[in-house]
Design an enzyme around this catalytic site. Structure first.
Site, mmCIF file in Angstrom:
data_model
loop_
_atom_site.group_PDB
_atom_site.id
_atom_site.type_symbol
_atom_site.label_atom_id
_atom_site.label_comp_id
_atom_site.label_asym_id
_atom_site.label_seq_id
_atom_site.Cartn_x
_atom_site.Cartn_y
_atom_site.Cartn_z
ATOM 1 N N ASP A 99 6.279 90.110 -56.827
ATOM 2 C CA ASP A 99 6.545 91.375 -56.166
ATOM 3 C C ASP A 99 5.269 92.201 -56.275
ATOM 4 O O ASP A 99 4.642 92.251 -57.340
ATOM 5 C CB ASP A 99 7.688 92.069 -56.921
ATOM 6 N N ASP A 195 6.605 95.584 -51.720
ATOM 7 C CA ASP A 195 7.575 96.668 -51.823
ATOM 8 C C ASP A 195 7.294 97.754 -50.768
ATOM 9 O O ASP A 195 6.134 98.094 -50.526
ATOM 10 C CB ASP A 195 7.448 97.275 -53.236
ATOM 11 N N GLU A 258 8.961 94.167 -47.444
ATOM 12 C CA GLU A 258 10.252 94.849 -47.509
ATOM 13 C C GLU A 258 10.218 95.993 -46.502
ATOM 14 O O GLU A 258 9.420 96.927 -46.657
ATOM 15 C CB GLU A 258 10.522 95.415 -48.911
ATOM 16 N N HIS A 319 18.403 93.215 -54.901
ATOM 17 C CA HIS A 319 18.670 94.042 -56.079
ATOM 18 C C HIS A 319 18.921 95.515 -55.746
ATOM 19 O O HIS A 319 19.098 96.322 -56.668
ATOM 20 C CB HIS A 319 17.492 93.916 -57.051
ATOM 21 N N ASP A 320 18.880 95.871 -54.479
ATOM 22 C CA ASP A 320 19.159 97.257 -54.070
ATOM 23 C C ASP A 320 20.474 97.381 -53.307
ATOM 24 O O ASP A 320 20.812 98.485 -52.865
ATOM 25 C CB ASP A 320 18.044 97.777 -53.139
HETATM 26 O O1 TEU Z 1 13.241 99.735 -52.451
HETATM 27 C C1 TEU Z 1 12.968 100.534 -51.358
HETATM 28 C C2 TEU Z 1 14.076 101.277 -50.829
HETATM 29 O O2 TEU Z 1 13.991 101.775 -49.738
HETATM 30 C C3 TEU Z 1 15.233 101.509 -51.698
HETATM 31 O O3 TEU Z 1 15.182 102.836 -52.014
HETATM 32 C C4 TEU Z 1 16.498 101.176 -51.033
HETATM 33 O O4 TEU Z 1 16.594 101.806 -49.789
HETATM 34 C C5 TEU Z 1 17.616 101.656 -51.890
HETATM 35 O O5 TEU Z 1 17.437 101.161 -53.179
HETATM 36 C C6 TEU Z 1 18.913 101.200 -51.371
HETATM 37 O O6 TEU Z 1 19.913 101.679 -52.233
HETATM 38 C C7 TEU Z 1 12.176 99.252 -53.179
HETATM 39 C C8 TEU Z 1 12.683 98.423 -54.326
HETATM 40 O O7 TEU Z 1 13.338 97.290 -53.815
HETATM 41 C C9 TEU Z 1 13.545 99.282 -55.183
HETATM 42 O O8 TEU Z 1 14.164 98.544 -56.199
HETATM 43 C C10 TEU Z 1 12.652 100.347 -55.774
HETATM 44 O O9 TEU Z 1 13.420 101.240 -56.527
HETATM 45 C C11 TEU Z 1 11.911 101.126 -54.684
HETATM 46 O O10 TEU Z 1 11.359 100.284 -53.691
HETATM 47 C C12 TEU Z 1 10.758 101.865 -55.286
HETATM 48 O O11 TEU Z 1 9.739 100.964 -55.648
#
Ligand code: TEU
Ligand code: CA
Length: 518
Positions: A99, A195, A258, A319-320
């Site tokens: 990542d 990211d 992403e 994971h989000d």
């Molecule tokens: O996520 C980007 C992002 O847009 C997230 O805020 C997402 O929309 C949200 O979690 C949905 O609930 C990335 C990573 O995948 C995330 O884990 C990080 O917290 C974020 O960037 C900041 O680096």
């Protein structure tokens, strides 16, 4: 398959390292833990592992706040552990994707410590400093601007205030970040998941965002405005192409972005002449209602907008995002798996999907995710989908001998050991579907055709050296379908594999079939 880049016929498996396997009893997953579970991943049949950030970090956002791009956080192990893992991953014929977090660093990164120390510091301009804030908001709630009293200016943070945004207009930032990529590429890492690729650069005039007419007070505060000036800026594509050029200094690497954007904008991230990301993540199944109509629409739109020569990709979870089995139920999660592994493109799965892991309910005092802490109770928390992998039916699921950092799911039937014994488990289905792509290359390079809905059943075909028909019942009712003469090569339910069909067949609720036409 020899003429295709490895990542085009790959199944990528996302490991959230805190939650995969703990090797030292501190309740947090680590690199040695991943190492211990490589045989499982080989047996599952996946091709590449993407590990969420493992770099030194104060863990304000669990590793997405990086304090050193070229190190390993002690919680996850040492650089020697990493080197050994990479070597063993390769020895087993797998690939390793890291990542990369370019939009922001940790506020504890030495670059930011210098930057905030004085307006005259050489690294001042490495971050985004302004005398006055504008109306941009943080994705974790509140203003995107934090006042720093020591030097009397505000800095921009698209996420937590502990995650200051880098200034990608500064050539020194670019050079330093590209060197970090080269550090890992030289070690032999097979690529990066980047990211928030679409956020990397902001409007140089810092114009206010317009209000979002669809905003309602119960919505997360970052939806109050439309992200016109702090996201998806035209200049971002130059950075992506430069990043791609760095990755292409090495052979056979992959750049994945992403990107949460509507399909037409998403497609621009393949870049002019396809010199952008190899794979801009396609998240459009994540938000789509689980009906044949909606899914057919998403699939149709995606391929219609896909640029000539670009390689597609699909994702069911990360994971989000709420876990797929919680979103659509255990039975439909099998249908979703069948859909995923029979669509053209690179597929990315999230650890635990293969055993049907669900969101775990997190009591208020157990909350770890800053997104939930900042704006509680409106569904922002991501802890439920980040709970430990369930390896067996013991108290801590074989994940740890200590106290797990997040609670373990309480459905003790959902674990690798139990499902491994059961031919009818979702794990068995995942193994079959992943294997199917190897035994039937038509699923990888065959054309997608005849996408349509009949009697509420989703139908499509993959055509190549053979004709494969997929029929998916996304309803909770029994359905009758017309089929050509064919053999079932995989069914979502046991007992159908190897059967022949011809003419009218019955599909159980949430049943899907992959048919080889005779
Ligand atoms: O996520 C980007 C992002 O847009 C997230 O805020 C997402 O929309 C949200 O979690 C949905 O609930 C990335 C990573 O995948 C995330 O884990 C990080 O917290 C974020 O960037 C900041 O680096
Ligand atoms: Ca550990």
């Amino acid at each position: 398959m020899h003429d295709l880049n490895w990542w085009k016929h790959a199944v990528i498996y996302e490991v959230y390292p805190r939650s995969f396997q703990d090797s030292n009893g501190d309740g947090i997953g680590d690199l040695r833990g991943i190492f211990e579970r490589l045989d499982y991943l080989v047996d599952l049949g996946i091709d590449a592992i993407w590990i969420s950030p493992i770099y030194p970090s104060p863990m304000a956002d669990f590793g997405y706040d990086v304090a050193d791009y070229c190190g390993i956080d002690p919680i996850f192990g040492t650089m020697a552990d990493f080197d050994r893992l990479l070597e063993q991953v390769h020895a087993r014929g797998l690939r390793l994707i890291l990542d990369f977090v370019p939009n922001h660093t940790s506020d504890q990164h030495p670059w930011f410590i210098e930057s905030r120390s004085s307006r005259k510091n050489a690294k001042r301009d490495w971050y985004v400093w302004r005398d006055e804030p504008n109306n941009w908001t943080s994705q974790f709630g509140g203003s995107a601007w934090e006042f720093d009293s020591a030097t009397g200016q505000y800095y921009c943070h698209s996420f937590l205030k502990q995650q200051p945004d880098l200034n990608w207009r500064n050539p020194d930032v670019k050079a330093a970040m590209f060197d970090a990529l080269r550090f890992w590429l030289c070690k032999g890492v097979d690529g990066f998941r980047v990211d928030v690729m679409w956020l990397m650069i902001k409007d140089d005039q810092f114009r206010d965002n317009p209000p979002n007419p669809a905003y309602r007070p119960n919505m997360p505060s970052n939806q109050r405005f439309l992200s016109i000036y702090n996201a998806d800026r035209p200049e971002v594509h130059d950075i992506v192409t430069e990043m791609r050029n760095v990755v292409d200094e090495f052979t056979e690497r992959v750049l994945i972005g992403e990107i949460y954007l509507p399909v037409p904008q998403l497609m621009t991230y393949y870049g002019k002449d396809l010199r952008g990301a190899n794979l801009p993540f396609n998240f459009h199944l994540l938000q789509c209602a689980w009906t044949a109509e909606q899914v057919a629409q998403v699939i149709g739109d995606y391929y219609r907008f896909l640029p000539e020569g670009a390689w597609p990709n699909w994702v069911l979870g990360n994971h989000d995002q709420p876990r797929i089995a919680s979103r659509i139920g255990q039975q439909q999660a099998r249908v979703a798996a069948m859909l995923l592994f029979t669509l053209p493109g690179t597929l990315t799965m999230y650890y635990g999907e293969e055993i049907g892991m669900t969101n775990v309910q997190i009591a208020p005092e157990q909350v770890k995710d800053p997104a939930e802490k900042n704006e509680p109770g409106i569904g922002q928390g991501r802890d439920p989908e980040r709970t430990p992998m369930c390896w067996d039916a013991t108290q801590f699921a074989g994940f740890t001998t200590g106290t797990p950092w997040l609670p373990i799911g309480d459905d003790h039937g959902i674990n690798v050991a139990t499902e491994h014994q059961d031919d009818g488990s979702i794990l068995a289905l995942y193994r079959k579907l992943i294997g199917l792509r190897k035994s039937h290359p038509t699923l990888i390079r065959g054309k997608l055709s005849d996408l349509h809905i009949e009697n509420n059943i989703l139908h499509y075909r993959r055509s190549g050296s053979e004709e494969i028909q997929i029929i998916l019942n996304m309803t909770h009712e029994e359905k009758t379908v017309q089929t050509l003469p064919a053999t079932v090569i995989v069914g979502t339910r046991t007992g159908r594999d190897g059967q022949t069909v011809n003419g009218l067949s019955t599909l159980q609720p949430a049943e899907g079939l992959v048919l080889l036409l005779s």
